[in-house]
Design an enzyme around this catalytic site. Structure first.
Site, PDB file in Angstrom:
ATOM      1  N   GLY A   1       0.834  -1.193   0.000  1.00  0.00           N
ATOM      2  CA  GLY A   1       0.000   0.000   0.000  1.00  0.00           C
ATOM      3  C   GLY A   1       0.868   1.242   0.000  1.00  0.00           C
ATOM      4  CG  LEU A   2       3.407   2.245  -2.653  1.00  0.00           C
ATOM      5  CD1 LEU A   2       3.883   2.173  -4.089  1.00  0.00           C
ATOM      6  CD2 LEU A   2       4.557   2.623  -1.724  1.00  0.00           C
ATOM      7  CB  SER A   3       0.108   6.976   1.563  1.00  0.00           C
ATOM      8  OG  SER A   3       1.377   7.238   2.136  1.00  0.00           O
ATOM      9  N   GLY A   4       2.252   7.568  -0.917  1.00  0.00           N
ATOM     10  CA  GLY A   4       3.062   8.643  -1.493  1.00  0.00           C
ATOM     11  C   GLY A   4       3.959   9.309  -0.470  1.00  0.00           C
ATOM     12  N   GLY A   5       3.910   8.846   0.786  1.00  0.00           N
ATOM     13  CA  GLY A   5       4.775   9.374   1.826  1.00  0.00           C
ATOM     14  C   GLY A   5       6.063   8.579   1.937  1.00  0.00           C
ATOM     15  CB  VAL A   6       9.262   9.308   3.687  1.00  0.00           C
ATOM     16  CG1 VAL A   6       8.782   9.534   5.115  1.00  0.00           C
ATOM     17  CG2 VAL A   6      10.661   8.719   3.668  1.00  0.00           C
ATOM     18  CG  ASP A   7       6.614   6.606   7.431  1.00  0.00           C
ATOM     19  OD1 ASP A   7       7.839   6.749   7.586  1.00  0.00           O
ATOM     20  OD2 ASP A   7       5.766   7.186   8.120  1.00  0.00           O
TER      21      ASP A   7
ATOM     22  CB  CYS B   1      -9.735   4.870   7.691  1.00  0.00           C
ATOM     23  SG  CYS B   1      -9.247   5.140   5.973  1.00  0.00           S
TER      24      CYS B   1
ATOM     25  N   GLY C   1       3.395   0.928   5.424  1.00  0.00           N
ATOM     26  CA  GLY C   1       4.460   1.627   6.128  1.00  0.00           C
ATOM     27  C   GLY C   1       4.143   1.939   7.571  1.00  0.00           C
TER      28      GLY C   1
ATOM     29  CB  CYS D   1      -6.145  12.364   4.673  1.00  0.00           C
ATOM     30  SG  CYS D   1      -7.548  11.294   5.085  1.00  0.00           S
TER      31      CYS D   1
END
EC number: 2.8.1.13
Length: 353
Positions: free
Chosen positions: A9-15, A96, A121, A195
């Site tokens: 799962g990729l949120s676009g953050g560094v973690d 969520c 992450g 968010c």
């Protein structure tokens, strides 16, 4: 099915970016997956999708976007609006994680890729307890970044199919790994708020969009009118700032009275409680207890755990009896019980009778 195949799962953050890079460099056949939750500038949305796609391109792994906006609207936004409108302070993140992220991601991974494991992450750890034959959820090694509180509602099936590559790391180590791997998100600022707040500016602005302002009275414990408010959804138990009342001593929100549209205030001691009840429980690392159980209980994400006894009640509910009265016990928030690093279970704090 390859045991080294995994959906990240990729949120676009560094973690999440670093989690994907760690697994990729460990030899996993990783697939990036981003949930499109809403429009806006939050990391989970438009900007995040672009950054997630960039990370996948850097790593040379496929990237997929799932339109989850309707699910997010129904499961989270409607839930928040209903809760705040009825005088509670809902906790959206744990809901969520269960209903929008982990459950649907696992289903999508199995249906579309034949993969039975996902990774995120999050800062937490998962271990299998062979004696109890169940998965345990543990705090992250880095207590400052630990996110297990928001994961208390995950089912055994979700824990069995999940991996947290950053659970043994602290944030500095994550940043170092991101730079080592040359990730474009290595120095991306950390998201500090929900968010929804990032997208709307503030929780009040978000709620005002869905709940019309309705003026009412601010009263003390004796019912004396001290001021007026523009909507009980602007207030939460334990709140001090923003009351707009001059008083010889600090006043705090003690309770919300939706039927009469009142905000009730008092001194700090009146906003503290020796116990509370909780429902909608999920027992994670242990079976549901049938006798009183001592644990360390966290009643807010930002507050330290405190000693308490969990007393089972009829209907699967629990009464929490604190060793010392606790300030700002807030209906709608989660109370999560730990035994050291092991998350035993959690549930939602109920409104007092």
């Amino acid at each position: 099915m390859s045991s080294k195949k995994i959906v990240v799962g990729l949120s676009g953050g560094v973690d999440s970016s670093t989690a994907a890079a760690v697994l990729h460099h460990q030899g996993y056949d990783a697939i990036g997956l981003t949930l499109w939750l809403m429009k806006g500038k939050g990391q989970c949305c438009s900007e995040g999708m672009v950054d997630a796609a960039s990370i996948c391109e850097q790593l040379g792994i496929p990237h997929h976007i799932v339109d989850s906006r309707d699910l997010f609207q129904n499961a989270i936004i409607d839930y928040l609006v209903s809760g705040y409108g009825s005088g509670t302070t809902p906790l959206p993140c744990s809901r969520c994680n269960k209903t929008v992220k982990f459950g649907p991601m696992l289903h999508y991974a199995r249906e579309h890729f034949g993969v039975d494991r996902i990774a995120t992450g999050h800062y937490a750890r998962i271990l299998y307890d062979a004696d109890r034959e169940r998965y345990q959820l543990l705090r992250a090694r880095d207590r400052r970044k630990d996110q297990s509180y928001f994961l208390y509602d995950l089912s055994q099936e979700m824990l069995a199919g999940s991996l947290f590559p950053l659970g043994e790391h602290d944030k500095d180590a994550t940043r170092r790994l991101a730079r080592q791997y040359g990730l474009s998100t290595a120095d991306k600022p950390e998201s500090q708020d929900l968010c929804l707040i990032e997208a709307h500016g503030s929780m009040q602005q978000f709620l005002d969009r869905y709940i019309g302002q309705q003026e009412g009275e601010i009263v003390d414990l004796d019912g004396k009118v001290l001021g007026r408010h523009t909507g009980i959804h602007h207030y939460t138990v334990g709140q001090r700032k923003g009351l707009g009342i001059a008083a010889p001593e600090p006043l705090y929100v003690v309770a919300l009275d939706p039927p009469r549209n009142r905000v009730i205030v008092g001194d700090r001691s009146s906003a503290s409680r020796p116990d509370c009840t909780m429902g909608y429980l999920n027992w994670v690392s242990i079976p549901e207890p049938s006798t009183p159980l001592r644990a360390q209980v966290q009643v807010r994400y930002r507050t330290p755990p405190v000693e308490a006894v969990l007393v089972p009640l009829e209907g699967g509910r629990i009464k929490l009896v604190f060793d010392e009265p606790q300030f700002g016990i807030t209906p709608g928030q989660a109370a999560v019980a730990y035994d050291g690093d092991v998350l035993l279970g959690g549930g939602l704090i109920e409104r007092p009778n």
